[in-house]
Design a protein around this motif. Structure first.
Motif, PDB file in Angstrom:
ATOM      1  N   LEU A  53       0.824  -1.219   0.000  1.00 58.08           N
ATOM      2  CA  LEU A  53       0.000   0.000   0.000  1.00 58.08           C
ATOM      3  C   LEU A  53       0.853   1.262   0.000  1.00 58.08           C
ATOM      4  O   LEU A  53       0.437   2.308   0.525  1.00 58.08           O
ATOM      5  N   ALA A  54       2.032   1.159  -0.604  1.00 60.33           N
ATOM      6  CA  ALA A  54       2.903   2.330  -0.717  1.00 60.33           C
ATOM      7  C   ALA A  54       2.394   3.241  -1.827  1.00 60.33           C
ATOM      8  O   ALA A  54       2.039   2.767  -2.910  1.00 60.33           O
ATOM      9  N   PRO A  55       2.358   4.562  -1.620  1.00 57.77           N
ATOM     10  CA  PRO A  55       1.865   5.482  -2.652  1.00 57.77           C
ATOM     11  C   PRO A  55       2.746   5.455  -3.901  1.00 57.77           C
ATOM     12  O   PRO A  55       3.977   5.450  -3.810  1.00 57.77           O
ATOM     13  N   MET A  56       2.105   5.435  -5.069  1.00 63.33           N
ATOM     14  CA  MET A  56       2.808   5.491  -6.345  1.00 63.33           C
ATOM     15  C   MET A  56       2.624   6.838  -7.025  1.00 63.33           C
ATOM     16  O   MET A  56       3.540   7.348  -7.659  1.00 63.33           O
ATOM     17  N   ARG A  57       1.426   7.404  -6.910  1.00 64.48           N
ATOM     18  CA  ARG A  57       1.147   8.716  -7.491  1.00 64.48           C
ATOM     19  C   ARG A  57      -0.096   9.279  -6.822  1.00 64.48           C
ATOM     20  O   ARG A  57      -1.022   8.542  -6.480  1.00 64.48           O
TER      21      ARG A  57
ATOM     22  N   VAL B 212      -5.684   0.452  -6.177  1.00 64.01           N
ATOM     23  CA  VAL B 212      -4.684  -0.503  -5.695  1.00 64.01           C
ATOM     24  C   VAL B 212      -4.262  -1.370  -6.874  1.00 64.01           C
ATOM     25  O   VAL B 212      -5.089  -2.060  -7.475  1.00 64.01           O
ATOM     26  N   LEU B 213      -2.978  -1.346  -7.202  1.00 60.66           N
ATOM     27  CA  LEU B 213      -2.451  -2.104  -8.328  1.00 60.66           C
ATOM     28  C   LEU B 213      -1.668  -3.297  -7.803  1.00 60.66           C
ATOM     29  O   LEU B 213      -0.623  -3.146  -7.168  1.00 60.66           O
ATOM     30  N   GLY B 214      -2.193  -4.508  -8.057  1.00 61.43           N
ATOM     31  CA  GLY B 214      -1.509  -5.730  -7.678  1.00 61.43           C
ATOM     32  C   GLY B 214      -1.060  -6.489  -8.908  1.00 61.43           C
ATOM     33  O   GLY B 214      -1.203  -6.021 -10.045  1.00 61.43           O
TER      34      GLY B 214
ATOM     35  N   LEU C 185      -2.286  -9.646  -2.238  1.00 63.01           N
ATOM     36  CA  LEU C 185      -2.514  -8.264  -1.843  1.00 63.01           C
ATOM     37  C   LEU C 185      -2.300  -8.096  -0.340  1.00 63.01           C
ATOM     38  O   LEU C 185      -2.188  -9.062   0.411  1.00 63.01           O
ATOM     39  N   HIS C 186      -2.299  -6.853   0.093  1.00 59.88           N
ATOM     40  CA  HIS C 186      -2.099  -6.523   1.510  1.00 59.88           C
ATOM     41  C   HIS C 186      -3.225  -7.136   2.350  1.00 59.88           C
ATOM     42  O   HIS C 186      -4.380  -7.198   1.903  1.00 59.88           O
TER      43      HIS C 186
END
Length: 316
Positions: A28-32, A156-158, A193-194
């Protein structure tokens, strides 16, 4: 206000949109992050509203301003065709001794009308996706913190799946859509996923449906040029089927406005209805082909094993 809707009443149901963020599926780290939505200027206000609420508001205001909803009027009574084709049409009187019999179909599942207008193409390409939609009435604190104070949309991109989250009713409800490649094992992808995302999905009321997105443009039959039958909207080509961009409703409004103006733009005479339908279809196809290509490219980015974000036009 053009629709006869009191602005203050509509604003009671509209929620001012906050920002959006993309996060990784495992940590769940921010990407943009950002607050400018697709198709809108940076300073242009953006709102959220559910489709059911918007329909009820428009219908109520239409009736309050003197509109009448009737399914059995003379102008809109259904008539069965007399050529043994089994088709039904709606007859609308456009003046003395003038009939314009028009069939319009926006339904994606109406294959009969599609065959009436579109030519059979054995080489047509379709891309299959597995889509699961759900609502979580009581998200965990970790999911609430994922939105924070500045965001109400999270993607959320998995690995091979993309999960779109919308924050509804303050922080009391989360609506989501999980999209994956067709004929793939979504359970295995969700397991990567998380844990907070897995708990969100497991505690939600959800339904899964397969969805096929056409990868080729339909071709109109030559013998339909002078027939008052049309296939419109997502029945022609879908736009933003997964609501990743949020411009599906905007496209429908633009097309509906264009079609209505073509029929009712002149006080006397409605023109040649088949020609108006063909012109509308060609304009709609031209815009939808570009958007469909963009949506399939988004799917290629988001549903890859190592998902990436496509670059914006400014290169960021």
């Amino acid at each position: 206000t053009d629709l006869g809707v009191t602005e203050n009443i509509l604003r009671k149901y509209l929620r001012v949109a906050k920002g959006w963020r993309f996060v990784t599926g495992d940590s769940l780290a921010p990407m943009r992050e950002g607050d400018a939505y697709s198709g809108c200027a940076p300073s242009e206000p953006v709102y959220h509203i559910t489709e059911g609420q918007l329909t009820r508001v428009l219908r109520g205001e239409f009736l309050r301003f003197g509109g009448v909803i009737s399914w059995g009027t003379e102008a809109y009574d259904p008539f069965e065709a007399q050529d043994s084709s089994g088709l039904w049409f709606m007859r609308k009187q456009f003046g003395p001794a003038t009939d314009a019999d028009v069939i319009l179909s926006w339904s994606t599942s109406n294959e009969h009308f599609k065959k009436e207008v579109f030519a059979d193409n054995p080489d047509a390409i379709g891309v299959l996706f597995d889509v699961t939609v759900g609502v979580c009435p009581s998200p965990s604190n970790e999911i609430r913190n994922l939105f924070g104070k500045d965001f109400d949309v999270v993607m959320v991109l998995g690995a091979t799946v993309a999960l779109h989250l919308w924050l509804c009713d303050g922080k009391d409800k989360v609506s989501w859509r999980l999209v994956g490649k067709g004929n793939s094992d979504q359970r295995e992808a969700v397991a990567q996923l998380h844990p907070a995302i897995q708990h969100l999905i497991s505690t939600s009321t959800s339904v899964s449906v397969p969805q096929t997105i056409p990868g080729t443009t339909p071709t109109f039959r030559d013998d339909m040029q002078h027939v008052r039958v049309s296939v419109c909207g997502d029945a022609m080509l879908p736009v933003d089927p997964f609501e990743w961009r949020g411009d599906k409703a905007l496209t429908s409004i633009h097309e509906s406005t264009s079609l209505i103006r073509s029929f009712y733009g002149k006080k006397f005479g409605r023109g040649h209805v088949p020609q108006q339908l063909r012109d509308f279809e060609q304009d709609s196809l031209a815009s939808r082909v570009h958007l469909l290509k963009r949506d399939l490219q988004d799917a290629e980015y988001f549903l890859s094993v190592r998902p990436q974000l496509p670059k914006d036009e400014d290169g960021e």
